[in-house]
Enzyme design. Structure first.
Site, PDB file in Angstrom:
ATOM      1  N   LYS A 128     -10.238  -1.583   0.020  1.00 33.42           N
ATOM      2  CA  LYS A 128      -8.942  -1.107   0.528  1.00 33.42           C
ATOM      3  C   LYS A 128      -8.260  -0.289  -0.566  1.00 33.42           C
ATOM      4  O   LYS A 128      -8.069  -0.770  -1.693  1.00 33.42           O
ATOM      5  CB  LYS A 128      -8.097  -2.321   0.925  1.00 33.42           C
ATOM      6  CG  LYS A 128      -7.009  -2.028   1.927  1.00 33.42           C
ATOM      7  CD  LYS A 128      -6.383  -3.342   2.372  1.00 33.42           C
ATOM      8  CE  LYS A 128      -5.273  -3.141   3.363  1.00 33.42           C
ATOM      9  NZ  LYS A 128      -4.575  -4.400   3.640  1.00 33.42           N
TER      10      LYS A 128
HETATM   11  O1  G3P Z   1      -1.523  -5.199   7.025  1.00 31.66           O
HETATM   12  C1  G3P Z   1      -0.410  -4.861   6.273  1.00 31.66           C
HETATM   13  C2  G3P Z   1       0.509  -6.014   6.220  1.00 31.66           C
HETATM   14  O2  G3P Z   1       0.008  -7.055   5.440  1.00 31.66           O
HETATM   15  C3  G3P Z   1       1.886  -5.676   5.874  1.00 31.66           C
HETATM   16  O3  G3P Z   1       2.631  -6.417   6.750  1.00 31.66           O
HETATM   17  O4  G3P Z   1       4.596  -7.551   7.564  1.00 31.66           O
HETATM   18  O5  G3P Z   1       4.342  -7.084   5.098  1.00 31.66           O
HETATM   19  O6  G3P Z   1       4.816  -5.247   6.692  1.00 31.66           O
HETATM   20  P1  G3P Z   1       4.179  -6.585   6.514  1.00 31.66           P
END
Ligand code: G3P
Length: 221
Positions: free
Chosen positions: A87
């Protein structure tokens, strides 16, 4: 559409796997930190533990932000298991690294994507997956799902192979809308996956079926 779980929590990964619908896992440094996993060795061991549970793709994120560092880190991550996907953040050296990984047949997930322009660049570099962050766009009072639709249209017109992996999913509705918008993959917290199950009429209907069955059984006895 493939279902990935977006966590580094082993119990949640097992629970999603047990449901029989899990195609892969995504993680990031914040999710690792949330589980208290620190230090390169422990992080590597934790990725191995995840790869031992899941057969599908497991995205492991590089911490380096320079080309050379990303390549070295990516190669170390690839040694963990055959289902690792490297990634890489959507930055200049990240695009360069993705192109290098593509040339060397190493699968990549381009992360932190917030625009169609970034999506085009990642596809040109040959990213296997592209991760637009839906929830974080919604947080800015824009429409994250519009971005998925726009990228799906562009990739369709241009014939790019890169798979759209809708990330930063927060709710079951996000999953439904991502499917409708043309996402190839959703990566979600377990709560959003389990939220798809819920409907009060299902619960009421099931209760009724079971009660009727019991009544009929009592009558026939
Ligand atoms: O897949 C990306 C994710 O982990 C970010 O999610 O909820 O932190 O915006 P969030």
């Amino acid at each position: 559409m493939k279902f990935f779980i977006d966590t580094a929590n082993l119990d949640q990964i097992r629970e999603a796997k047990d449901l029989g619908i899990l195609d892969g896992v995504t993680t990031n440094p914040s999710l690792m930190a949330k589980e208290g996993i620190t230090g390169t060795n422990n992080v590597m061991k934790h990725y191995k533990a995840i790869c031992d549970i899941v057969e599908g793709d497991v995205s492991a994120e590089v911490i380096s932000t320079d080309f050379k560092g990303m390549i070295e880190e990516g190669q170390r991550l690839m040694d963990i298991a055959q289902n690792i996907v490297v990634k890489v953040p959507m930055i200049k050296d990240g695009v360069k690294a993705i192109a290098w990984f593509t040339e060397h047949e190493i699968p990549t997930n381009c992360t932190l994507v917030f625009s169609a322009g970034q999506a085009i660049l990642a596809a040109k570099a040959g990213a296997t997956y592209l991760s637009p962050f839906i929830g974080r766009i919604d947080d800015m009072n824009w429409d994250g799902m519009e971005l998925i639709k726009q990228i799906a249209e562009i990739y369709g017109i241009q014939g790019y192979d890169t798979q759209i992996l809708a990330a930063s999913i927060r709710t079951p509705l996000h999953i439904v809308q991502a499917a409708q918008a043309g996402a190839d993959v959703v990566t979600c917290p377990l709560s959003a996956i389990l939220g798809l199950l819920k409907h009060p009429l299902t619960d009421i209907g099931l209760q009724q079926f079971l009660a009727d069955h019991e009544k009929a059984k009592a009558k026939s006895n």
